[in-house]
Design an enzyme around this catalytic site. Structure first.
Site, short mmCIF file in Angstrom:
data_model
loop_
_atom_site.label_atom_id
_atom_site.label_comp_id
_atom_site.label_asym_id
_atom_site.label_seq_id
_atom_site.Cartn_x
_atom_site.Cartn_y
_atom_site.Cartn_z
N ASP A 109 9.40 2.73 0.19
CA ASP A 109 8.16 3.36 0.76
C ASP A 109 8.27 3.17 2.45
OD1 ASP A 109 5.82 4.08 2.20
OD2 ASP A 109 4.45 3.37 0.56
N LYS A 124 3.40 8.84 9.04
CA LYS A 124 3.36 8.19 10.42
C LYS A 124 4.36 8.83 11.38
CE LYS A 124 0.58 4.65 8.46
NZ LYS A 124 0.62 3.93 7.30
N TYR A 172 0.85 -1.04 -0.23
CA TYR A 172 0.10 0.02 0.02
C TYR A 172 1.04 1.18 0.07
CZ TYR A 172 -3.63 3.22 1.50
OH TYR A 172 -4.53 4.51 1.50
C1 LIG Z 1 0.02 4.32 5.72
C2 LIG Z 1 0.72 4.27 4.55
C3 LIG Z 1 0.72 5.07 3.44
C4 LIG Z 1 -0.21 6.03 3.48
O1 LIG Z 1 -0.05 7.04 4.41
P1 LIG Z 1 -1.32 8.06 4.67
O2 LIG Z 1 -0.70 8.87 5.57
O3 LIG Z 1 -2.33 7.33 5.01
O4 LIG Z 1 -1.62 8.72 3.48
C5 LIG Z 1 1.62 4.78 2.47
N1 LIG Z 1 2.61 3.81 2.44
C6 LIG Z 1 2.62 3.04 3.50
C7 LIG Z 1 3.64 1.94 3.49
C8 LIG Z 1 1.89 3.04 4.51
O5 LIG Z 1 1.82 2.34 5.54
#
Ligand SMILES: *Cc1c(COP(=O)(O)O)cnc(C)c1O
Length: 428
Positions: free
Chosen positions: A239, A267, A144
């Site tokens: 990511d 995060k 994701y």
């Molecule tokens: C949570 C998450 C996102 C998206 O971040 P948001 O602040 O919810 O837009 C993207 N990549 C990873 C790996 C994530 O865990």
């Protein structure tokens, strides 16, 4: 436990907010029942609107690595707020947090702050395309990267070549530039690159996957991607929205010793305020506006409250690196305890863990990619989730989510949790 007020609030929310929530997973669709409305939180505990106390294993999906309402972060935000909450002009604190982040993370010279992980990943891909002058990207099934169009793509019936959108509203034109790969399958990625020679701008990956449960990369996988990218002029995008400042000061790049070209954050970097960021070496970052042609902007980017929270959080982690080994030890303790009581009760399971990320799967087969993660027994997970909740333990309301361990948890909290798992296991 009684959830009367939560249910009433959910009823009201649904009248004015689609599904009653501002992010879908919160609605409990995957596990059934009404979501719980939080009133406040402190340390490892959530307090809901009905006065229940819950031990929290989600921690706002990662940011609260040191517990809720962590005093240095709260105080930093209060002090900043008194001086104005947004200016749309440069502030010194943006340079301070940028310099600190760059000193903690390997292979980055410059960093740009945005407002979410989604924005960070979306901008990283645009930058990769602008830098390489190529259009296509490779992403992995089950990873994701936020909700921007290029990432909401999954495999069409069995074929893992061209993506088809998995949300209405994503055009087939966008989907055709996202190629899908299988996590931990280097040979398949190589084939994909060969079949699209000279067309791929970047490979974007969660270097330790956390959005299909926790799935660490198999030995040699990330190294293999690095070599492949170098051979084909492809940028490797890690990511690290989930793993950054969580698995180590320098994230997965430091932990596993593999270098990425662009790294995205979210995060933890915002300490619980809406912050994302992306970073790379200068050669790449200087392609961004206003220095270069790749446009990216944000009215509230680098917001002083967000930067104050993030700076306080990163400072704490930077000055107390023993935090990382401390949560890792707690996570290992939880893993061993849960595994012991599940085995004692003959419940088939696989527990994946790396650092302070952990997930429980109700299947004995190794969970190494999306397909194997999807095999877990979902009915059993629902029972498990509600069993835990009724014992005052809040885990993610979905079998596909990692638990985020916070250093605020005590060993007593962990023992209570393991006890709860043991009690539930008898009826699973
Ligand atoms: C949570 C998450 C996102 C998206 O971040 P948001 O602040 O919810 O837009 C993207 N990549 C990873 C790996 C994530 O865990």
């Amino acid at each position: 436990m009684i959830y009367k007020r939560s249910s009433a609030l959910f009823e009201e929310a649904q009248k004015v907010i689609p599904g009653g929530v501002n992010s879908p997973v919160r609605a409990f669709k995957a596990v059934g029942g009404d979501p719980i409305f939080v009133k406040e939180a402190k340390g490892a505990y959530l307090y809901d609107e009905d006065g229940n106390r819950l031990i929290d294993y989600i921690n706002s999906w990662g940011p609260m690595i040191l517990g809720h309402a962590f005093p240095p972060v709260v105080n930093a935000v209060i002090e900043k707020a008194k001086k104005g909450t947004s200016f749309g002009m440069p502030t010194e604190i943006e340079t301070q947090i940028a310099a600190l982040a760059i000193s903690m993370v390997p292979n980055i010279d410059k960093i740009r702050f945005v407002n979410s992980g989604t924005e960070a990943c979306m901008s990283a891909v645009r930058l990769a395309r602008g830098f390489t002058k190529k259009d296509k990207i490779i992403k992995f099934v089950g990873c994701y990267h936020g909700h921007s169009d290029s990432f909401l793509i999954q495999a069409g019936s069995g074929a893992v070549t061209f993506g088809s959108p998995n949300s209405p509203g994503v055009t087939t034109g966008t989907a055709k530039d996202t190629l899908l790969a299988v996590y931990n399958d280097l040979a398949q990625v190589k084939q994909l690159v060969e079949a699209n020679k000279g067309e791929i701008a970047c490979i974007i990956i969660e270097p330790v996957a956390g959005n299909m449960g926790c799935i660490p990369p198999v030995a040699g996988f990330l190294e293999g991607l690095r070599t492949l990218c170098d051979a084909h002029g492809i940028l490797l995008v890690f990511d690290e929205v989930m793993t950054g400042f969580r698995l180590a000061k320098g994230g997965v790049q430091e932990l596993l010793g593999v270098a990425a070209d662009i790294i995205t954050f979210g995060k933890v970097i915002g300490g619980g305020l809406p912050v994302g960021a992306f970073a790379a070496r200068s050669e790449i970052m200087d392609h961004l506006a206003p220095l270069g042609p790749v446009y990216q902007a944000g009215t509230l980017s680098g917001n002083p409250l967000a930067m104050a929270a993030g700076l306080a959080m990163l400072t704490e982690l930077n000055e107390n690196p023993e935090i990382f080994s401390s949560i890792q030890k707690k996570t290992k303790y939880l893993h061993e305890g849960m595994s012991r009581v599940l085995t004692e009760n003959n419940v088939k399971h696989t527990i994946n863990r790396l650092g302070s990320m952990i997930s429980v799967h109700f299947s004995e087969d190794p969970v190494i990619d999306f397909e194997s993660a999807a095999k877990g027994n979902n009915e059993r997970f629902k029972k498990f989730f509600h069993g835990m909740l009724s014992r005052g333990i809040y885990i993610a309301p979905s079998a596909f989510e990692t638990w985020f361990i916070t250093d605020a948890l005590t060993y007593k909290d962990l023992d209570i949790t393991i006890e709860a798992v043991s009690a539930i296991a008898k009826n699973l």
